[in-house]
Design a protein around this motif. Structure first.
Motif, mmCIF file in Angstrom:
data_model
loop_
_atom_site.group_PDB
_atom_site.id
_atom_site.type_symbol
_atom_site.label_atom_id
_atom_site.label_comp_id
_atom_site.label_asym_id
_atom_site.label_seq_id
_atom_site.Cartn_x
_atom_site.Cartn_y
_atom_site.Cartn_z
ATOM 1 N N UNK A 29 -130.194 -112.424 0.221
ATOM 2 C CA UNK A 29 -129.330 -113.523 -0.390
ATOM 3 C C UNK A 29 -128.604 -113.140 -1.922
ATOM 4 N N UNK A 30 -129.530 -112.443 -2.411
ATOM 5 C CA UNK A 30 -128.995 -112.284 -3.884
ATOM 6 C C UNK A 30 -127.858 -111.005 -3.883
ATOM 7 N N UNK A 31 -128.108 -109.957 -2.803
ATOM 8 C CA UNK A 31 -127.175 -108.933 -2.614
ATOM 9 C C UNK A 31 -125.812 -109.510 -2.168
ATOM 10 N N UNK A 32 -126.164 -110.436 -1.306
ATOM 11 C CA UNK A 32 -124.799 -111.405 -0.671
ATOM 12 C C UNK A 32 -124.063 -112.498 -1.501
ATOM 13 N N UNK A 33 -124.831 -112.639 -2.687
ATOM 14 C CA UNK A 33 -124.167 -113.527 -3.543
ATOM 15 C C UNK A 33 -124.300 -115.027 -3.228
ATOM 16 N N UNK A 34 -125.332 -115.306 -2.354
ATOM 17 C CA UNK A 34 -125.454 -116.682 -1.815
ATOM 18 C C UNK A 34 -126.637 -117.143 -2.911
ATOM 19 N N UNK A 35 -127.222 -116.299 -3.549
ATOM 20 C CA UNK A 35 -128.203 -116.773 -4.537
ATOM 21 C C UNK A 35 -128.115 -115.978 -5.788
ATOM 22 N N UNK A 36 -128.809 -116.265 -7.082
ATOM 23 C CA UNK A 36 -128.746 -115.474 -7.947
ATOM 24 C C UNK A 36 -129.952 -115.340 -8.547
ATOM 25 N N UNK A 37 -130.385 -113.980 -9.032
ATOM 26 C CA UNK A 37 -131.655 -113.447 -9.629
ATOM 27 C C UNK A 37 -131.870 -114.462 -11.048
ATOM 28 N N UNK A 38 -133.030 -114.731 -10.977
ATOM 29 C CA UNK A 38 -133.532 -115.391 -12.428
ATOM 30 C C UNK A 38 -133.367 -114.301 -13.510
ATOM 31 N N UNK A 39 -133.699 -113.212 -13.277
ATOM 32 C CA UNK A 39 -133.607 -112.528 -14.421
ATOM 33 C C UNK A 39 -133.216 -110.894 -13.796
ATOM 34 N N UNK A 40 -132.565 -110.149 -14.641
ATOM 35 C CA UNK A 40 -132.547 -108.781 -14.252
ATOM 36 C C UNK A 40 -130.922 -108.355 -13.938
ATOM 37 N N UNK A 41 -130.538 -107.379 -13.169
ATOM 38 C CA UNK A 41 -129.393 -106.971 -13.209
ATOM 39 C C UNK A 41 -128.961 -106.457 -11.718
ATOM 40 N N UNK A 42 -127.912 -106.946 -10.974
ATOM 41 C CA UNK A 42 -127.563 -106.557 -9.556
ATOM 42 C C UNK A 42 -126.224 -106.166 -9.516
#
Length: 235
Positions: free
Chosen positions: A53-66
């Motif tokens: 979901x993070x890779x697909x832009x449906x959710x965002x990471x709390x911390x870090x770099x994607x």
């Protein structure tokens, strides 16, 4: 080969700082090269789908770099993420998310219309074995057939990144192998990327790259120099 995807110190934390804090992804680091078929494997609840979901832009990471291509997803606005999802990513979910009052062909056409270099919706449905179901509505199809429509829809967008969450879960063995072959062929012919999330570790030999996830962390991350053709897989 250059990297398409790079995750650096990525965390996804729910209820951070509270007693019921959950670390779905806990300090995730990996790189995925352009043109790789990646299989992300792990048990239910391991954190695989959250990563997808993070890779697909449906959710965002709390911390870090994607990083995906030239985009840092962690800094994109809501509108920019919507554009990224629409133009760059194809999704295959466990649940089919088909529009019930549209035919199989219309469901696939709907996705292909939002991009500039789409593939033929009719051709994609034929590729997933639904030549005779083009004008059927979802309610007239089995679960496995609906899943194949959702796969045709994702591929018709001709996405840079195709994400599949347990894509063969609703399919019989023969159809499952047919779909996995389509994913493998898509990577080989287009030079683009597919990431398959699964709990079925027996399909790992078909991958160029295997990432094993457990308890929200990466347990194994390795490349396979000699991925085997899907027809030679057994599970």
């Amino acid at each position: 080969m250059s990297n398409l995807i790079s995750l650096k110190d990525v965390y996804k934390i729910y209820n951070e700082g509270r007693e019921d804090e959950v670390r779905a992804n806990n300090n995730i680091n990996f790189d995925i090269q352009k043109g790789e078929l990646t299989i992300m494997v792990g048990n239910s609840g391991a954190g695989k789908s959250t990563l997808l979901n993070i890779l697909g832009g449906m959710d965002q990471a709390t911390r870090g770099q994607v990083l995906v291509g030239d985009k840092n997803l962690t800094t994109l606005s809501s509108r920019e993420l919507t554009t990224y999802r629409r133009l760059d990513v194809g999704f295959v979910f466990q649940f089919y998310n088909l529009v019930p009052n549209l035919t199989a062909l219309e469901n696939v056409e709907l996705a292909s219309e939002v991009v500039h270099d789409s593939l033929s919706p009719e051709e994609m449905l034929k590729n997933v074995g639904l030549r005779r179901r083009l004008h059927n509505f979802p309610a007239q199809m089995s679960g496995g057939e609906q899943q194949r429509v959702s796969i045709a829809r994702a591929m018709a967008k001709n996405p840079k990144l195709l994400l599949a969450d347990e894509p063969t879960g609703a399919l019989d063995y023969k159809t499952g192998k047919q779909i996995l072959q389509l994913f493998q062929d898509y990577v080989r012919t287009s030079g683009k990327n597919v990431i398959i999330v699964t709990h079925n570790s027996l399909i790992k030999p078909m991958a160029d790259h295997v990432i094993e996830v457990s308890d929200g962390q990466i347990k194994e991350d390795y490349r396979n120099d000699k991925p085997i053709p899907v027809k030679d897989l057994e599970w």
